[in-house]
Design an enzyme around this catalytic site. Sequence first.
Site, PDB file in Angstrom:
ATOM      1  N   HIS A  97      42.864  69.885  52.791  1.00 27.91           N
ATOM      2  CA  HIS A  97      41.938  70.701  53.590  1.00 27.91           C
ATOM      3  C   HIS A  97      42.265  70.578  55.064  1.00 27.91           C
ATOM      4  O   HIS A  97      42.942  69.645  55.500  1.00 27.91           O
ATOM      5  CB  HIS A  97      40.487  70.253  53.360  1.00 27.91           C
ATOM      6  CG  HIS A  97      40.200  68.856  53.842  1.00 27.91           C
ATOM      7  ND1 HIS A  97      40.652  67.725  53.193  1.00 27.91           N
ATOM      8  CD2 HIS A  97      39.500  68.419  54.921  1.00 27.91           C
ATOM      9  CE1 HIS A  97      40.244  66.645  53.841  1.00 27.91           C
ATOM     10  NE2 HIS A  97      39.551  67.038  54.905  1.00 27.91           N
ATOM     11  N   ASP A  99      39.764  70.400  58.519  1.00 24.03           N
ATOM     12  CA  ASP A  99      38.357  70.054  58.646  1.00 24.03           C
ATOM     13  C   ASP A  99      37.484  71.263  58.992  1.00 24.03           C
ATOM     14  O   ASP A  99      37.802  72.044  59.896  1.00 24.03           O
ATOM     15  CB  ASP A  99      38.183  68.950  59.706  1.00 24.03           C
ATOM     16  CG  ASP A  99      38.687  67.618  59.175  1.00 24.03           C
ATOM     17  OD1 ASP A  99      38.533  67.364  57.960  1.00 24.03           O
ATOM     18  OD2 ASP A  99      39.261  66.840  59.964  1.00 24.03           O
ATOM     19  N   HIS A 255      45.197  67.912  55.612  1.00 21.04           N
ATOM     20  CA  HIS A 255      45.342  66.491  55.307  1.00 21.04           C
ATOM     21  C   HIS A 255      44.644  66.153  53.997  1.00 21.04           C
ATOM     22  O   HIS A 255      43.863  66.960  53.466  1.00 21.04           O
ATOM     23  CB  HIS A 255      44.822  65.625  56.465  1.00 21.04           C
ATOM     24  CG  HIS A 255      43.404  65.893  56.829  1.00 21.04           C
ATOM     25  ND1 HIS A 255      43.027  66.984  57.584  1.00 21.04           N
ATOM     26  CD2 HIS A 255      42.258  65.230  56.535  1.00 21.04           C
ATOM     27  CE1 HIS A 255      41.717  66.975  57.743  1.00 21.04           C
ATOM     28  NE2 HIS A 255      41.221  65.927  57.101  1.00 21.04           N
ATOM     29  N   ARG A 270      35.271  58.567  62.781  1.00 25.74           N
ATOM     30  CA  ARG A 270      35.854  59.914  62.903  1.00 25.74           C
ATOM     31  C   ARG A 270      35.088  60.783  63.891  1.00 25.74           C
ATOM     32  O   ARG A 270      33.857  60.829  63.886  1.00 25.74           O
ATOM     33  CB  ARG A 270      35.853  60.603  61.536  1.00 25.74           C
ATOM     34  CG  ARG A 270      36.690  61.877  61.533  1.00 25.74           C
ATOM     35  CD  ARG A 270      36.669  62.535  60.175  1.00 25.74           C
ATOM     36  NE  ARG A 270      35.654  63.564  60.150  1.00 25.74           N
ATOM     37  CZ  ARG A 270      35.740  64.684  59.443  1.00 25.74           C
ATOM     38  NH1 ARG A 270      36.782  64.905  58.674  1.00 25.74           N
ATOM     39  NH2 ARG A 270      34.787  65.571  59.476  1.00 25.74           N
TER      40      ARG A 270
HETATM   41  C1  SIN Z   1      39.190  63.217  56.331  1.00 23.23           C
HETATM   42  O1  SIN Z   1      39.390  64.112  55.529  1.00 23.23           O
HETATM   43  O2  SIN Z   1      38.791  63.456  57.459  1.00 23.23           O
HETATM   44  C2  SIN Z   1      39.395  61.777  55.912  1.00 23.23           C
HETATM   45  C3  SIN Z   1      40.811  61.346  55.901  1.00 23.23           C
HETATM   46  C4  SIN Z   1      40.951  59.913  55.468  1.00 23.23           C
HETATM   47  O3  SIN Z   1      39.946  59.225  55.243  1.00 23.23           O
HETATM   48  O4  SIN Z   1      42.089  59.467  55.353  1.00 23.23           O
END
Ligand code: SIN
Length: 279
Positions: A97, A99, A255, A270
């Site tokens: 995805h 974000d 990612h 995050r």
């Molecule tokens: C995410 O999708 O923002 C998380 C990525 C992760 O935890 O490695």
Amino acid sequence: MIVSPLTGRFGADVTDIDLSRPLDPDELRGIEAAFAQHQVLSFRDQVLSIDEFEAFALQFGTFGDTPYITPMDGHPDVLRLLRQPDEQGPLFGSGWHSDWSFQEQPPSATLLYGVDIPPYGGDTAFISQTAAFAALSPAMQSLLRGLNGVHSARRSYGPRGTFGQSDPNRSMDIKGDESALRTLCHPMVRVHPITGVESLFVNEVYTIGIDGMADDEAHAILEFLFRHSRKIDFSCRVRWQKGTLTMWDNRVTQHYAIDDYAGFRREMWRITLAGEQPQ
Ligand code: SIN
């Protein structure tokens, strides 16, 4: 600051810089240039408080909106991505995805800081959507330039989605609602506002159709694009250490959080930065 590419296409490690204090103008310009070139930057060996993490992020933009997940106490723009050693159930971020692509103005960038990292496992994988687009034939590129993808949060945060209901056994407080059923369209090929480079802008988690197409037509094209993008040639992988801060350009990458560290705790902070309407 030393920038060391991770692969021949994109991604880089960055060392010899301290992000806990304000950047000087040369450092800021250097990071911006490296970010435009490499799309994913992993700053190693950083020691940051939450306030310092926020202050670093704010040198690159303003905070984006973070729906469906309760943020950290006293820090409404910071999420704690936490997974306990014995935790079961779907792992947050474990699907390809970009974000919040279901938002009208999806984030420009995401910053993830490694607080507690498993001794092995728990890497994050990335795809360059500019590399994936560039590898398509001119005929396919031109078809895609005229199409808009339909995006929705429903599969993740709709009432019947993966995180649609609260779960007392989940470390993260995630709760979807009916608002996740909304759909909106974005161009399937977007032009980066800074570099002017084109990239694909569809992803398996949030792109559910193509505007004006029947479901089976859209499905065939989207499945092809998802498979194409997943080619290892367009990927890189970040191996975390405590104190790694990875910042990715959410406009041109996808990612995937790799689910392979059962038995170990993982905690990340995050932040997403506000973006613009994809063009
Ligand atoms: C995410 O999708 O923002 C998380 C990525 C992760 O935890 O490695």
